[in-house]
Design a protein around this motif. Sequence first.
Motif, PDB file in Angstrom:
ATOM      1  N   PHE A  62      26.269  14.390  31.566  1.00  0.00           N
ATOM      2  CA  PHE A  62      25.248  15.364  31.181  1.00  0.00           C
ATOM      3  C   PHE A  62      24.367  14.807  30.065  1.00  0.00           C
ATOM      4  O   PHE A  62      23.129  14.874  30.131  1.00  0.00           O
ATOM      5  N   ALA A  96      22.317  11.700  31.187  1.00  0.00           N
ATOM      6  CA  ALA A  96      21.180  12.131  31.994  1.00  0.00           C
ATOM      7  C   ALA A  96      20.067  12.693  31.115  1.00  0.00           C
ATOM      8  O   ALA A  96      18.883  12.405  31.310  1.00  0.00           O
ATOM      9  N   ASN A 104      20.969   8.827  36.285  1.00  0.00           N
ATOM     10  CA  ASN A 104      20.244   9.813  37.086  1.00  0.00           C
ATOM     11  C   ASN A 104      20.626  11.223  36.679  1.00  0.00           C
ATOM     12  O   ASN A 104      21.755  11.484  36.281  1.00  0.00           O
ATOM     13  N   PRO A 105      19.661  12.143  36.767  1.00  0.00           N
ATOM     14  CA  PRO A 105      19.951  13.535  36.437  1.00  0.00           C
ATOM     15  C   PRO A 105      21.064  14.100  37.315  1.00  0.00           C
ATOM     16  O   PRO A 105      21.324  13.599  38.410  1.00  0.00           O
ATOM     17  N   LEU A 106      21.708  15.182  36.817  1.00  0.00           N
ATOM     18  CA  LEU A 106      22.768  15.825  37.577  1.00  0.00           C
ATOM     19  C   LEU A 106      22.233  16.380  38.886  1.00  0.00           C
ATOM     20  O   LEU A 106      22.870  16.284  39.935  1.00  0.00           O
ATOM     21  N   SER A 107      21.052  16.988  38.795  1.00  0.00           N
ATOM     22  CA  SER A 107      20.406  17.476  40.009  1.00  0.00           C
ATOM     23  C   SER A 107      19.620  16.307  40.607  1.00  0.00           C
ATOM     24  O   SER A 107      18.894  15.612  39.905  1.00  0.00           O
ATOM     25  N   VAL A 108      19.786  16.081  41.938  1.00  0.00           N
ATOM     26  CA  VAL A 108      19.188  14.889  42.558  1.00  0.00           C
ATOM     27  C   VAL A 108      17.667  14.926  42.532  1.00  0.00           C
ATOM     28  O   VAL A 108      17.005  13.901  42.555  1.00  0.00           O
ATOM     29  N   GLU A 109      17.149  16.151  42.474  1.00  0.00           N
ATOM     30  CA  GLU A 109      15.691  16.278  42.525  1.00  0.00           C
ATOM     31  C   GLU A 109      15.058  15.776  41.236  1.00  0.00           C
ATOM     32  O   GLU A 109      15.436  16.185  40.130  1.00  0.00           O
ATOM     33  N   VAL A 110      14.122  14.860  41.350  1.00  0.00           N
ATOM     34  CA  VAL A 110      13.552  14.198  40.184  1.00  0.00           C
ATOM     35  C   VAL A 110      12.417  15.053  39.602  1.00  0.00           C
ATOM     36  O   VAL A 110      11.927  15.986  40.231  1.00  0.00           O
ATOM     37  N   ALA A 111      12.074  14.725  38.396  1.00  0.00           N
ATOM     38  CA  ALA A 111      11.046  15.495  37.688  1.00  0.00           C
ATOM     39  C   ALA A 111       9.823  15.746  38.566  1.00  0.00           C
ATOM     40  O   ALA A 111       9.329  14.850  39.241  1.00  0.00           O
ATOM     41  N   MET A 123      23.577  23.304  43.567  1.00  0.00           N
ATOM     42  CA  MET A 123      24.857  23.248  42.851  1.00  0.00           C
ATOM     43  C   MET A 123      25.805  24.334  43.347  1.00  0.00           C
ATOM     44  O   MET A 123      25.380  25.456  43.653  1.00  0.00           O
ATOM     45  N   ALA A 128      18.652  16.834  31.463  1.00  0.00           N
ATOM     46  CA  ALA A 128      19.913  16.496  32.130  1.00  0.00           C
ATOM     47  C   ALA A 128      19.874  16.879  33.602  1.00  0.00           C
ATOM     48  O   ALA A 128      20.469  16.216  34.447  1.00  0.00           O
ATOM     49  N   LEU A 129      19.157  17.953  33.898  1.00  0.00           N
ATOM     50  CA  LEU A 129      19.071  18.427  35.279  1.00  0.00           C
ATOM     51  C   LEU A 129      17.902  17.790  36.024  1.00  0.00           C
ATOM     52  O   LEU A 129      17.639  18.120  37.181  1.00  0.00           O
ATOM     53  N   GLY A 130      17.174  16.916  35.354  1.00  0.00           N
ATOM     54  CA  GLY A 130      16.066  16.247  36.021  1.00  0.00           C
ATOM     55  C   GLY A 130      14.859  17.139  36.230  1.00  0.00           C
ATOM     56  O   GLY A 130      14.030  16.895  37.103  1.00  0.00           O
TER      57      GLY A 130
END
Lengths: 228, 228
Positions: free
Chosen positions: A210, A213, A219-226, B159, B214-216
């Motif tokens: 956490f 990231a 990589n962020p926890l959620s795969v979706e990038v900024a 998630m 952290a969550l991107g």
Amino acid sequence: MASISIQKTGSVASEGHDDPRGRILSAAGQEFAEKGFEAATIRDICTLATVNVAAVNYYFGDKHRLYIESVRHAHEERSQQVPLPEWVDGTPPVKKLRDFVGNMLQRMLGFDHPPWQVRLMLREILHPTDACRELVEDYIRPHFTVLCSILDELTDGEMSPPELRRIGLSVVGQCFLYRAAGDVVGMLIPPNEKKNLHNPVDLADYITSFCLAALGQQNPLSVEVARK
Amino acid sequence: MASISIQKTGSVASEGHDDPRGRILSAAGQEFAEKGFEAATIRDICTLATVNVAAVNYYFGDKHRLYIESVRHAHEERSQQVPLPEWVDGTPPVKKLRDFVGNMLQRMLGFDHPPWQVRLMLREILHPTDACRELVEDYIRPHFTVLCSILDELTDGEMSPPELRRIGLSVVGQCFLYRAAGDVVGMLIPPNEKKNLHNPVDLADYITSFCLAALGQQNPLSVEVARK
DNA sequence: AATCAATTAAAACGGCTGTTTCAAACGGTG
DNA sequence: CACCGTTTGAAACAGCCGTTTTAATTGATT
């Protein structure tokens, strides 16, 4: 005649099972940790330590000084029970952070229920008394300083010391919640979830991820990038 | 003759300044919050409430039931002092998270030093007694559920609920540290740094950013992007 | 005005607390 | 063995605690 000289056994034989002062210190720590300063009684402490009630006055003067000493004793013991990890030169800071978080969780949460030393220190953190300053300077600050230096290394010196401290508090906060409010956390999540996700090892991996990231080191926890 | 019927004024006039039951409840909350259950005395509570000592027994039966009632009273009052924010449909989850964190910090930290209601609830969280279950179900769990649903929205349902709860605890933990261990935090950082960075507004911005990164959902705190 | 239940007031009761007293036991030293 | 400082033991002390008792006071109803 009336002048009471308080004994100090700072050095040897302080750990032996036939040393009354050590037994009192240990018993007091357990009682203070479980019940707090007010609710713990000298009689219970002395019963647990198998000494006479007068022994507290003889060795420590009064209840308050016994408390101060037992807090000191607690963090001294805990320091050598769970020492900070040591790293060889060139250890990547990512690994250092993971080790540090794992170490902190182990120190806070213990293997099963935490030892009385931690619970006593926790009480002092939550409701500070005279014993707090020494606890912070000798125990907490050294650990926090190590954490901040790891974060400094991790961010290649981009962050100012205040920013590093704030990030450090984010790391500590995530661990601290499980220790200080562990009972409530246990009521908020299903029981099996606690065993699967909230054990020291997986928790250390998660919290490290956490934070890494958040700092852009993985990589962020959620795969979706900024998005922007 | 010997059967004591405990009064219950659940409805009206419970807030008036000439209502003895309300005055006791308020005084007890303050005393319990500051000193804890054991150290707070019925005599002090009654002096503060300007009632006779017998009034506690008359209205609440005994000290323990007074404590239970005062915890309930505390979180009921605090619920309407700082209600959850409400959002119109279509509010972006990023804003919801920022609002939620700000709301939580305001509820926990207050404007200056936190009101006694929060300190009393905190005691119950740290050392749960019989009053804890109701506190969790009526106060903490609803807030936590809202947080998890925001995080669910934020991550587009990627998630699992256990993961959402773990992330939620990361958010809560970062806020909780400042409330529960605020004194120690204040000893770890320079005084001026506390005023500049650790006020509720900047803290809410920072914690939200940390979690979003952290969550991107936004750029990492460190400008350097993931290396691998 | 009289009645009666609800509320307040003052005082006391055991019980437990931290602390102290004082004598007994201990353990080296001459 | 006799001595003496150190340590232990049992008992008592004064004080505060939560709780209860008993009586006085209130305030609305008849």
